[in-house]
Design a protein around this motif. Sequence first.
Motif, mmCIF file in Angstrom:
data_model
loop_
_atom_site.group_PDB
_atom_site.id
_atom_site.type_symbol
_atom_site.label_atom_id
_atom_site.label_comp_id
_atom_site.label_asym_id
_atom_site.label_seq_id
_atom_site.Cartn_x
_atom_site.Cartn_y
_atom_site.Cartn_z
ATOM 1 N N LEU A 1 0.624 -1.048 -0.103
ATOM 2 C CA LEU A 1 0.003 -0.006 -0.090
ATOM 3 C C LEU A 1 0.825 1.231 -0.055
ATOM 4 C CD1 LEU A 1 -2.687 -1.067 2.602
ATOM 5 C CD2 LEU A 1 -2.950 -1.577 0.271
ATOM 6 N N LYS A 2 0.245 2.069 -0.522
ATOM 7 C CA LYS A 2 0.908 3.581 -0.464
ATOM 8 C C LYS A 2 -0.027 4.622 0.302
ATOM 9 C CE LYS A 2 2.955 7.323 -3.290
ATOM 10 N NZ LYS A 2 3.270 7.713 -4.660
ATOM 11 N N ALA A 3 0.500 5.358 1.290
ATOM 12 C CA ALA A 3 -0.396 6.228 2.055
ATOM 13 C C ALA A 3 -0.117 7.767 1.449
ATOM 14 C CB ALA A 3 -0.083 5.970 3.487
ATOM 15 N N GLU A 4 -1.104 8.522 1.394
ATOM 16 C CA GLU A 4 -1.014 9.796 1.287
ATOM 17 C C GLU A 4 -1.521 10.600 2.287
ATOM 18 O OE1 GLU A 4 0.596 11.301 -1.542
ATOM 19 O OE2 GLU A 4 0.493 9.741 -3.065
ATOM 20 N N PRO A 5 -0.818 11.824 2.869
ATOM 21 C CA PRO A 5 -1.338 12.590 3.885
ATOM 22 C C PRO A 5 -2.466 13.333 3.617
ATOM 23 C CG PRO A 5 1.069 12.443 4.013
ATOM 24 C CD PRO A 5 0.650 11.658 2.588
ATOM 25 N N LEU A 6 -3.412 13.320 4.335
ATOM 26 C CA LEU A 6 -4.686 14.036 3.982
ATOM 27 C C LEU A 6 -5.005 15.242 4.689
ATOM 28 C CD1 LEU A 6 -7.209 14.134 2.218
ATOM 29 C CD2 LEU A 6 -8.385 12.550 3.536
ATOM 30 N N HIS A 7 -4.883 14.873 6.115
ATOM 31 C CA HIS A 7 -5.289 16.093 7.177
ATOM 32 C C HIS A 7 -4.558 15.694 8.539
ATOM 33 C CE1 HIS A 7 -7.355 19.401 8.636
ATOM 34 N NE2 HIS A 7 -8.147 18.702 9.822
ATOM 35 N N HIS A 8 -4.170 16.857 9.273
ATOM 36 C CA HIS A 8 -3.665 16.571 10.749
ATOM 37 C C HIS A 8 -4.398 17.690 11.469
ATOM 38 C CE1 HIS A 8 -1.258 15.303 13.908
ATOM 39 N NE2 HIS A 8 -1.091 16.508 14.122
ATOM 40 N N GLU A 9 -4.879 17.205 12.568
ATOM 41 C CA GLU A 9 -5.864 17.957 13.416
ATOM 42 C C GLU A 9 -5.361 17.599 14.916
ATOM 43 O OE1 GLU A 9 -10.007 17.202 13.140
ATOM 44 O OE2 GLU A 9 -9.572 15.518 12.058
ATOM 45 N N PRO A 10 -5.605 18.669 15.957
ATOM 46 C CA PRO A 10 -5.451 18.467 17.214
ATOM 47 C C PRO A 10 -6.495 17.210 17.901
ATOM 48 C CG PRO A 10 -6.238 20.663 17.114
ATOM 49 C CD PRO A 10 -6.016 19.952 15.622
ATOM 50 N N LEU A 11 -6.319 16.637 18.843
ATOM 51 C CA LEU A 11 -7.284 16.119 19.586
ATOM 52 C C LEU A 11 -7.964 16.946 20.565
ATOM 53 C CD1 LEU A 11 -5.305 12.892 20.577
ATOM 54 C CD2 LEU A 11 -7.113 13.274 18.864
ATOM 55 N N ILE A 12 -9.234 16.770 20.979
ATOM 56 C CA ILE A 12 -9.988 17.545 21.854
ATOM 57 C C ILE A 12 -10.599 16.563 22.879
ATOM 58 C CG2 ILE A 12 -10.248 19.558 20.337
ATOM 59 C CD1 ILE A 12 -13.369 18.624 19.887
ATOM 60 N N LEU A 13 -11.104 17.169 24.014
ATOM 61 C CA LEU A 13 -12.093 16.355 24.849
ATOM 62 C C LEU A 13 -13.419 16.242 24.543
ATOM 63 C CD1 LEU A 13 -10.727 17.370 28.218
ATOM 64 C CD2 LEU A 13 -10.651 15.134 27.570
ATOM 65 N N ALA A 14 -14.149 15.304 24.485
ATOM 66 C CA ALA A 14 -15.605 14.991 24.601
ATOM 67 C C ALA A 14 -15.801 14.611 26.059
ATOM 68 C CB ALA A 14 -16.032 13.885 23.430
ATOM 69 N N LEU A 15 -16.862 15.483 26.360
ATOM 70 C CA LEU A 15 -17.595 15.220 27.672
ATOM 71 C C LEU A 15 -18.744 15.418 27.814
ATOM 72 C CD1 LEU A 15 -15.144 18.245 29.310
ATOM 73 C CD2 LEU A 15 -14.695 15.668 29.283
ATOM 74 N N PRO A 16 -19.780 14.766 28.992
ATOM 75 C CA PRO A 16 -20.839 14.956 28.930
ATOM 76 C C PRO A 16 -21.210 16.387 29.144
ATOM 77 C CG PRO A 16 -20.101 13.156 30.387
ATOM 78 C CD PRO A 16 -19.001 13.779 29.694
ATOM 79 N N ALA A 17 -22.233 17.205 28.753
ATOM 80 C CA ALA A 17 -22.324 18.551 28.989
ATOM 81 C C ALA A 17 -22.447 18.840 30.331
ATOM 82 C CB ALA A 17 -23.594 18.706 28.091
ATOM 83 N N THR A 18 -23.117 18.074 31.212
ATOM 84 C CA THR A 18 -23.322 18.560 32.560
ATOM 85 C C THR A 18 -21.608 18.674 33.245
ATOM 86 O OG1 THR A 18 -23.753 16.430 33.080
ATOM 87 C CG2 THR A 18 -25.506 17.912 32.868
ATOM 88 N N PHE A 19 -21.095 17.668 32.995
ATOM 89 C CA PHE A 19 -19.682 17.715 33.516
ATOM 90 C C PHE A 19 -18.910 18.715 32.923
ATOM 91 C CE2 PHE A 19 -15.363 15.725 33.369
ATOM 92 C CZ PHE A 19 -15.112 15.324 34.539
ATOM 93 N N ALA A 20 -18.859 18.953 31.606
ATOM 94 C CA ALA A 20 -18.132 19.884 31.084
ATOM 95 C C ALA A 20 -18.352 21.226 31.675
ATOM 96 C CB ALA A 20 -18.244 20.150 29.825
ATOM 97 N N SER A 21 -19.627 21.731 32.130
ATOM 98 C CA SER A 21 -19.918 22.966 32.655
ATOM 99 C C SER A 21 -19.390 23.010 34.104
ATOM 100 C CB SER A 21 -21.620 23.050 32.631
ATOM 101 O OG SER A 21 -22.019 22.202 33.250
ATOM 102 N N ALA A 22 -18.978 22.096 34.510
ATOM 103 C CA ALA A 22 -18.813 22.239 35.950
ATOM 104 C C ALA A 22 -17.168 21.945 36.324
ATOM 105 C CB ALA A 22 -19.314 20.602 36.878
ATOM 106 N N GLN A 23 -16.578 21.733 35.143
ATOM 107 C CA GLN A 23 -15.075 21.646 35.068
ATOM 108 C C GLN A 23 -14.556 23.091 34.951
ATOM 109 O OE1 GLN A 23 -12.878 19.074 35.287
ATOM 110 N NE2 GLN A 23 -14.743 18.291 35.838
ATOM 111 N N ALA A 24 -13.562 23.434 35.935
ATOM 112 C CA ALA A 24 -12.525 24.710 35.590
ATOM 113 C C ALA A 24 -11.893 24.713 34.464
ATOM 114 C CB ALA A 24 -11.671 24.983 36.935
ATOM 115 N N ARG A 25 -11.586 25.927 33.938
ATOM 116 C CA ARG A 25 -10.670 25.908 32.643
ATOM 117 C C ARG A 25 -9.243 26.593 32.974
ATOM 118 N NH1 ARG A 25 -14.664 23.561 31.420
ATOM 119 N NH2 ARG A 25 -15.665 23.625 29.362
ATOM 120 N N PRO A 26 -8.318 26.309 32.401
ATOM 121 C CA PRO A 26 -8.215 25.022 31.674
ATOM 122 C C PRO A 26 -8.181 23.674 32.301
ATOM 123 C CG PRO A 26 -6.008 25.838 31.972
ATOM 124 C CD PRO A 26 -6.924 26.907 32.755
ATOM 125 N N ILE A 27 -8.670 22.741 31.206
ATOM 126 C CA ILE A 27 -8.611 21.442 31.812
ATOM 127 C C ILE A 27 -7.429 20.465 31.426
ATOM 128 C CG2 ILE A 27 -9.684 19.543 31.749
ATOM 129 C CD1 ILE A 27 -12.392 20.726 30.727
#
Length: 304
Positions: A162-188
């Motif tokens: 196989l040959k691989a062609e780079p397509l896109h690179h992006e950072p990771l982020i957190l997926a959180l339950p909405a109620t949990f996210a609102s209770a978290q201090a920033r930055p996480i």
Amino acid sequence: MIDREDAMDLRRLAYFVAVAEELHFGRAAARLAIAQPPLSRQVAQLEADLGIILIDRSRSQLRMTQAGTVLLEHARDVLERLDRTEREVKRIGHGFLGHLRVAFVGSATYGVLPNIIKAFRLAYPDVELTLSAMNNAELKRAVIQREIDIAVARPSLDDEELKAEPLHHEPLILALPATFASAQARPIRLAGLKSNTFVLYPRKPRPSFADYILKICLVEGFIPKSQVLAQDFQTAISLVSVGVGIALVPESVSQSERPGAAFCAYEGSNPGASLSLNYRRDNRMPHLFNFLKIAQKLIRHARD
């Protein structure tokens, strides 16, 4: 016995049609952009090969014999079908017609891939585009066994075929339950979430993106004590949305709202997530390279 290849030579057939339609050797020769004597000889040779008279030359004006009239009708059909076949074959050969099979990891449905697919369909509307979702293991098997033409994998498929062609690179982020996210201090900080349940995917086969996330956690000095394995990306986000746990996902995932789920950046190790286009090295089909060109063009445009 008549040699059919000689009797129905396509060039002679085309010459005959021109004379039959013009009923004049001079006009037919001009239409074909050839001299009249060789045209007359070719038509005469066709008659000799068939052993019949096709054009009555005994009068001042050419007239078709009954046999010639029948041949004209069928010759037109043969030449038209040949021309149509040639046009179709050329369109397939240049990638304007035919079939392209693309499979992708579930998270690729966000971000750049949908735009590439839309652009390809706009540029090549007569190409049948088959789309399907698979995990990396399924993608590798399918592309190697020629069941698909292009595999959109995260990060890439490792195989000498196989040959691989780079397509896109992006950072990771957190997926959180909405109620949990609102209770978290920033930055996480990622390390500060070590006591939470991590939703990982896919469940199998392993190693997979789940192990990639676990390595990131290890860099941050912990291994999640509580882990829930989901079979695919969509299931993982659904589990997050109902409060089962948290997950690390590509940033593009946040483009689609999910009730009950929230997305945010975090502090800590973030090597990001990459997408690649993978295909067999021996796949020379034009449809594949047309797809690659469109993808590369859109990526360059996005960077500019």
